[in-house]
Design an enzyme around this catalytic site. Structure first.
Site, PDB file in Angstrom:
ATOM      1  N   CYS A   2       0.866  -1.065  -0.077  1.00  0.00           N
ATOM      2  CA  CYS A   2       0.046  -0.229   0.038  1.00  0.00           C
ATOM      3  C   CYS A   2       0.897   1.312  -0.077  1.00  0.00           C
ATOM      4  O   CYS A   2       1.998   1.372   0.667  1.00  0.00           O
ATOM      5  CB  CYS A   2      -1.008  -0.034   1.242  1.00  0.00           C
ATOM      6  SG  CYS A   2      -1.844  -1.453   1.510  1.00  0.00           S
ATOM      7  N   ARG A  27       5.084  -0.228  -5.917  1.00  0.00           N
ATOM      8  CA  ARG A  27       4.938  -0.906  -4.687  1.00  0.00           C
ATOM      9  C   ARG A  27       3.983  -2.120  -4.770  1.00  0.00           C
ATOM     10  O   ARG A  27       4.376  -2.920  -4.172  1.00  0.00           O
ATOM     11  CB  ARG A  27       4.756  -0.050  -3.436  1.00  0.00           C
ATOM     12  CG  ARG A  27       5.650   0.879  -3.302  1.00  0.00           C
ATOM     13  CD  ARG A  27       5.098   2.144  -2.367  1.00  0.00           C
ATOM     14  NE  ARG A  27       4.857   1.384  -1.010  1.00  0.00           N
ATOM     15  CZ  ARG A  27       5.590   1.548   0.140  1.00  0.00           C
ATOM     16  NH1 ARG A  27       6.771   2.070  -0.109  1.00  0.00           N
ATOM     17  NH2 ARG A  27       5.320   1.019   1.195  1.00  0.00           N
ATOM     18  N   TRP A  73      -2.969  -2.668  -1.485  1.00  0.00           N
ATOM     19  CA  TRP A  73      -2.945  -3.994  -1.676  1.00  0.00           C
ATOM     20  C   TRP A  73      -3.513  -4.930  -0.671  1.00  0.00           C
ATOM     21  O   TRP A  73      -3.427  -4.866   0.688  1.00  0.00           O
ATOM     22  CB  TRP A  73      -1.380  -4.290  -1.518  1.00  0.00           C
ATOM     23  CG  TRP A  73      -1.027  -5.619  -1.849  1.00  0.00           C
ATOM     24  CD1 TRP A  73      -0.410  -5.920  -3.106  1.00  0.00           C
ATOM     25  CD2 TRP A  73      -0.891  -6.737  -1.100  1.00  0.00           C
ATOM     26  NE1 TRP A  73      -0.370  -7.017  -3.319  1.00  0.00           N
ATOM     27  CE2 TRP A  73      -0.230  -8.044  -2.084  1.00  0.00           C
ATOM     28  CE3 TRP A  73      -1.009  -7.067   0.073  1.00  0.00           C
ATOM     29  CZ2 TRP A  73       0.007  -9.004  -1.716  1.00  0.00           C
ATOM     30  CZ3 TRP A  73      -0.708  -8.484   0.638  1.00  0.00           C
ATOM     31  CH2 TRP A  73      -0.200  -9.318  -0.284  1.00  0.00           C
ATOM     32  N   ASN A  99      -1.535   2.244   5.722  1.00  0.00           N
ATOM     33  CA  ASN A  99      -0.817   1.096   5.550  1.00  0.00           C
ATOM     34  C   ASN A  99      -0.459   0.377   6.720  1.00  0.00           C
ATOM     35  O   ASN A  99      -0.403   0.891   8.052  1.00  0.00           O
ATOM     36  CB  ASN A  99       0.587   1.576   4.999  1.00  0.00           C
ATOM     37  CG  ASN A  99       0.363   2.215   3.807  1.00  0.00           C
ATOM     38  OD1 ASN A  99      -0.463   2.390   3.084  1.00  0.00           O
ATOM     39  ND2 ASN A  99       1.566   2.651   3.288  1.00  0.00           N
ATOM     40  N   GLY A 100      -0.461  -0.996   6.538  1.00  0.00           N
ATOM     41  CA  GLY A 100      -0.403  -1.719   7.868  1.00  0.00           C
ATOM     42  C   GLY A 100      -1.535  -2.474   8.280  1.00  0.00           C
ATOM     43  O   GLY A 100      -2.444  -2.804   7.243  1.00  0.00           O
ATOM     44  N   GLU A 480      16.980 -18.034  -7.668  1.00  0.00           N
ATOM     45  CA  GLU A 480      16.678 -16.825  -8.183  1.00  0.00           C
ATOM     46  C   GLU A 480      16.272 -16.658  -9.461  1.00  0.00           C
ATOM     47  O   GLU A 480      15.229 -15.939  -9.788  1.00  0.00           O
ATOM     48  CB  GLU A 480      17.899 -15.912  -7.797  1.00  0.00           C
ATOM     49  CG  GLU A 480      17.716 -14.371  -8.273  1.00  0.00           C
ATOM     50  CD  GLU A 480      16.665 -13.525  -8.022  1.00  0.00           C
ATOM     51  OE1 GLU A 480      16.100 -13.761  -6.743  1.00  0.00           O
ATOM     52  OE2 GLU A 480      16.350 -12.498  -8.290  1.00  0.00           O
ATOM     53  N   LYS A 484      12.554 -15.314 -10.559  1.00  0.00           N
ATOM     54  CA  LYS A 484      12.507 -14.235 -11.736  1.00  0.00           C
ATOM     55  C   LYS A 484      11.404 -14.580 -12.638  1.00  0.00           C
ATOM     56  O   LYS A 484      10.264 -13.803 -12.940  1.00  0.00           O
ATOM     57  CB  LYS A 484      13.710 -14.019 -12.212  1.00  0.00           C
ATOM     58  CG  LYS A 484      14.709 -12.731 -11.541  1.00  0.00           C
ATOM     59  CD  LYS A 484      14.376 -11.617 -11.478  1.00  0.00           C
ATOM     60  CE  LYS A 484      13.564 -11.837  -9.993  1.00  0.00           C
ATOM     61  NZ  LYS A 484      14.163 -11.233  -8.702  1.00  0.00           N
ATOM     62  N   GLU A 487       7.655 -14.930 -11.006  1.00  0.00           N
ATOM     63  CA  GLU A 487       6.970 -13.751 -10.697  1.00  0.00           C
ATOM     64  C   GLU A 487       6.644 -12.800 -11.683  1.00  0.00           C
ATOM     65  O   GLU A 487       5.533 -11.994 -11.409  1.00  0.00           O
ATOM     66  CB  GLU A 487       7.916 -13.154  -9.523  1.00  0.00           C
ATOM     67  CG  GLU A 487       8.996 -12.450  -9.884  1.00  0.00           C
ATOM     68  CD  GLU A 487      10.156 -11.898  -8.775  1.00  0.00           C
ATOM     69  OE1 GLU A 487       9.363 -11.579  -7.834  1.00  0.00           O
ATOM     70  OE2 GLU A 487      11.160 -11.761  -8.983  1.00  0.00           O
ATOM     71  N   HIS A 503      15.712 -36.809  -6.557  1.00  0.00           N
ATOM     72  CA  HIS A 503      14.896 -37.174  -5.613  1.00  0.00           C
ATOM     73  C   HIS A 503      13.425 -36.605  -5.876  1.00  0.00           C
ATOM     74  O   HIS A 503      12.694 -36.119  -4.832  1.00  0.00           O
ATOM     75  CB  HIS A 503      15.377 -36.796  -4.328  1.00  0.00           C
ATOM     76  CG  HIS A 503      16.669 -37.107  -4.094  1.00  0.00           C
ATOM     77  ND1 HIS A 503      16.822 -38.546  -3.741  1.00  0.00           N
ATOM     78  CD2 HIS A 503      17.923 -36.705  -4.011  1.00  0.00           C
ATOM     79  CE1 HIS A 503      18.159 -38.820  -3.405  1.00  0.00           C
ATOM     80  NE2 HIS A 503      18.836 -37.704  -3.685  1.00  0.00           N
ATOM     81  N   LYS A 602       6.398  -4.545  -4.196  1.00  0.00           N
ATOM     82  CA  LYS A 602       7.768  -4.462  -4.175  1.00  0.00           C
ATOM     83  C   LYS A 602       8.297  -4.589  -2.444  1.00  0.00           C
ATOM     84  O   LYS A 602       9.369  -4.870  -2.323  1.00  0.00           O
ATOM     85  CB  LYS A 602       8.199  -2.758  -4.651  1.00  0.00           C
ATOM     86  CG  LYS A 602       9.394  -2.489  -4.709  1.00  0.00           C
ATOM     87  CD  LYS A 602      10.305  -3.181  -5.915  1.00  0.00           C
ATOM     88  CE  LYS A 602      11.762  -3.211  -5.674  1.00  0.00           C
ATOM     89  NZ  LYS A 602      12.441  -4.162  -6.289  1.00  0.00           N
TER      90      LYS A 602
HETATM   91  C1  G6P Z   1       9.120  -8.831  -2.083  1.00  0.00           C
HETATM   92  C2  G6P Z   1       9.583  -8.010  -3.471  1.00  0.00           C
HETATM   93  C3  G6P Z   1      11.000  -8.937  -3.614  1.00  0.00           C
HETATM   94  C4  G6P Z   1      11.825  -8.853  -2.678  1.00  0.00           C
HETATM   95  C5  G6P Z   1      11.489  -9.181  -1.133  1.00  0.00           C
HETATM   96  C6  G6P Z   1      12.057  -8.977  -0.115  1.00  0.00           C
HETATM   97  O1  G6P Z   1       8.810  -9.782  -2.412  1.00  0.00           O
HETATM   98  O2  G6P Z   1       8.677  -8.181  -4.564  1.00  0.00           O
HETATM   99  O3  G6P Z   1      11.699  -8.560  -4.893  1.00  0.00           O
HETATM  100  O4  G6P Z   1      12.843  -9.694  -2.879  1.00  0.00           O
HETATM  101  O5  G6P Z   1       9.949  -8.805  -1.098  1.00  0.00           O
HETATM  102  O6  G6P Z   1      12.169  -7.549   0.136  1.00  0.00           O
HETATM  103  P1  G6P Z   1      13.697  -6.765   0.640  1.00  0.00           P
HETATM  104  O7  G6P Z   1      13.078  -5.329   0.275  1.00  0.00           O
HETATM  105  O8  G6P Z   1      13.460  -7.066   2.250  1.00  0.00           O
HETATM  106  O9  G6P Z   1      14.522  -6.958   0.090  1.00  0.00           O
END
Ligand code: G6P
Length: 607
Positions: A2, A27, A73, A99-100, A480, A484, A487, A503, A602
């Site tokens: 948010c 965000r 959000w 927010n929160g 990772e 990517k 997501e 396994h 984000k």
């Molecule tokens: C969210 C973002 C990711 C990020 C993760 C951790 O899921 O979409 O890209 O890796 O949070 O965020 P941080 O800001 O703690 O690295």
């Protein structure tokens, strides 16, 4: 997650608020809303993109020089118009964006309902506007201050009241709020990026503080009524950093910024004469670092994978016992935190709720808590005992790219620093420093292959499933790479330690199930080749990444992508780049919203 933006000043508020919302879009959100005070207050909400609320506001053209706006959000209640913020009270005079999460909202809602308040939404937030209404008797700030004493949970809030057309009140506990002070105008937002175009003079609110904003002025106090004097500080982020330039998406822009991200991470931090890294942010804790025996790394998402890489790096270069833990699981583990335990929190945003909760727990238990954070002044950066900034620059794309590379770079520097204080030799240290200096140029060589990766994405992007495999330093890269792809392109992808393939995942392999194999020529290369053979024996297509000049893989696999050679411990900084480009192009080819993937945020500010 948010986002909040608020304005009070001499200009028409609507354009400023919409511009702020656009800057917060990255965000992650699913609906938005705006409230502007005038002779008759204006309130509009819309599900979907900020463009939807913008269209409505442009059609209505509300006048008024004070307002608040929000991107939501969904947590409590679906993403519908009624559930979108701002929320009002029964009188329709209070407008509030939050927010929160209000944890005791059900109890508060019951008490307020029993007292006659009528609720219109499924949200936890709405209780706040009614609670403030219940305490209001002419002084908005005092009513908010009183109401927040009843609240359990986290909040960053912005509130306006139609009887107070010259003031915005904001408060925070656990969810960031930053004030922006301009000439005859004041703003507030949950993220500095929403302010960057209008002012570079900002003030960060601390937890349990409340601020009243008037045009060009601000007054901060604690919730228990202690006045706080705080100077504004200049914002480091340039507004241009938030622009796309000639790139179609922020993600691509940020992938291409990676050579500079590594350069920035290294700048001023290499001490060649001693073969060691220089990290000013850790100098104050040198003694405790020297005594450390046990390192626990906590983080989430991409930052967690950086932490997994760090486990290998620290184990290779130091004699520390290293554990990497998901921040969200940290509290459930019985981790033996002793005086010589160091906890390292890794976070791009510096606001991830689980990471923050984990570091607070570690502090309570007496560990030395360090941070590796990108956003300067963020909560995690402020709450750790010491730390290092990655200086990757603002990252807008939800899928983290340049932050990851920058985290790997700095983690390596940290491991080097600790290792050289123990038994790592000068030669080893210096070799790594020289290797690191080559990385930016080598990334540039990989970026040139973007078109080739687009062609490969075209060949594979209609597949529904992918397996990514790697060993040792390349295992976190496999995780990772798979993250990517899933997501942003919504293709199901799993990252696996290659040794685990037999396994389980091998049962899935058939001609429609491609594998991306990370096989640079390092100590686990031969074992990777065996895994590749096993996949080929089951007719699974294989796209292999290997070291430039290795011609032995081509006959075995469907496609080969080459990366330049460097020390095996540094190769993740290179092998991850083609995976980012592959995910990016796949998502674009599948018509996905690359920078704002569905359901993702984000910065995840709720646990
Ligand atoms: C969210 C973002 C990711 C990020 C993760 C951790 O899921 O979409 O890209 O890796 O949070 O965020 P941080 O800001 O703690 O690295």
């Amino acid at each position: 997650m948010c986002g909040i933006v608020a304005y009070v000043g001499g200009q028409t508020a609507r354009g400023i608020l919409i511009e702020g919302l656009k800057r917060l879009e990255y965000r992650g959100y699913d609906s938005s809303g705006i409230a502007i005070l005038n002779d008759r207050p204006y309130l509009a909400k819309a599900v979907g993109k900020v463009a939807c609320i913008e269209e409505r506001v442009e059609a209505d053209r509300p006048e008024g020089t004070i307002g608040i706006a929000h991107t939501r959000w969904a947590t409590h209640g679906k993403p519908t118009e009624p559930n979108a913020h701002p929320h009002t009270d029964c009188s329709g005079k209070i407008f509030l964006a939050h927010n929160g999460i209000i944890e005791n909202y059900q109890r508060l809602k019951k008490t307020l309902s029993d007292a006659g308040h009528r609720f219109r939404t499924e949200t936890d937030t709405e209780v706040l506007s009614h609670l403030i209404e219940s305490y209001y008797s002419g002084n908005l700030e005092a009513a908010i201050q009183r109401a927040l004493q009843d609240v359990q949970g986290t909040y960053g809030i912005a509130v306006i009241h139609s009887s107070h057309p010259q003031e915005v009140v904001v408060a925070r506990r656990g969810s960031p709020i930053v004030l922006g002070i301009g000439k005859d105008e004041s703003l507030a937002a949950s993220d500095v990026s929403a302010l960057a175009r209008r002012t570079d003079q900002v003030v960060y609110l601390e937890d349990n503080e409340i601020a009243r904003l008037e045009p060009g002025r601000f007054f901060i106090k604690t919730l228990d009524n202690r006045a706080i004097r705080r100077e504004t500080q200049s914002l480091e982020t340039s507004p241009e950093a938030m622009d796309l330039g000639s790139y179609p998406h922020f993600m691509l822009k940020e992938i291409f910024e990676q050579p500079e991200a590594v350069e920035n991470a290294l700048r001023g931090r290499l001490n060649h004469s001693e073969g060691v890294a220089k990290l000013g942010g850790l100098e104050s804790v040198t003694e405790r670092l020297e005594k450390a025996r046990h390192l626990i790394i906590v983080s989430c998402g991409t930052s967690y994978y950086a932490g997994l890489y760090a486990r290998y790096a620290f184990e290779t270069l130091t004699d520390l016992t290293v554990e990497t833990e998901l921040a969200s699981e940290f509290r459930y583990r019985k981790l033996n935190i002793r005086e010589n335990t160091v906890v390292l929190a890794i976070s791009q945003s510096g606001e991830t709720a689980d990471t923050l909760a984990a570091l607070r727990e570690a502090k309570r238990k007496g560990a030395l808590v360090l941070g590796l954070v990108n956003v300067v002044g963020s909560t995690i950066a402020r709450e750790t005992h010491a730390g290092v900034y990655s200086h990757a620059g603002i990252e807008v794309g939800v899928a983290s790219t340049k932050s990851f590379i920058s985290q790997l770079t700095i983690l390596l520097l940290m491991a080097l620093l600790v290792g050289r204080g123990r038994d790592l030799s000068y030669e080893e240290g210096e070799k790594l420093l020289r290797g690191l200096e080559e990385v930016p140029g080598q990334i540039r060589e990989i970026l040139v292959q973007s078109e080739r990766l687009r062609e490969l994405a075209q060949a594979y992007c209609l597949n529904s499933h992918f397996l990514y495999i790697g060993r040792k330093y390349q295992y976190p890269v496999a995780l990772e790479g798979a993250l990517k792809l899933k997501e942003i392109s919504y293709i199901h992808a799993e990252g696996y330690a290659a040794g685990e393939m037999k396994h389980g995942p091998i049962a899935l392999i058939d001609p429609s199930f491609p594998t991306i194999a990370l096989a640079p020529e390092d100590s686990s290369y031969q074992k990777m080749v065996s895994n590749i053979q096993e996949i080929r024996a089951r007719e699974g297509p294989v796209l292999a990444l290997t070291t430039r000049g290795n011609t032995r893989l081509a006959p075995l696999v469907s496609h080969v992508v080459e990366v330049p050679a460097n020390h095996s411990i540094l190769m993740p900084l290179l092998t991850v780049v083609p995976l980012q480009l592959f995910a990016y192009h796949s998502a674009v080819l599948r018509g996905c919203d690359v920078d704002k993937p569905r359901n993702l945020a984000k910065s995840v500010t709720v646990e």
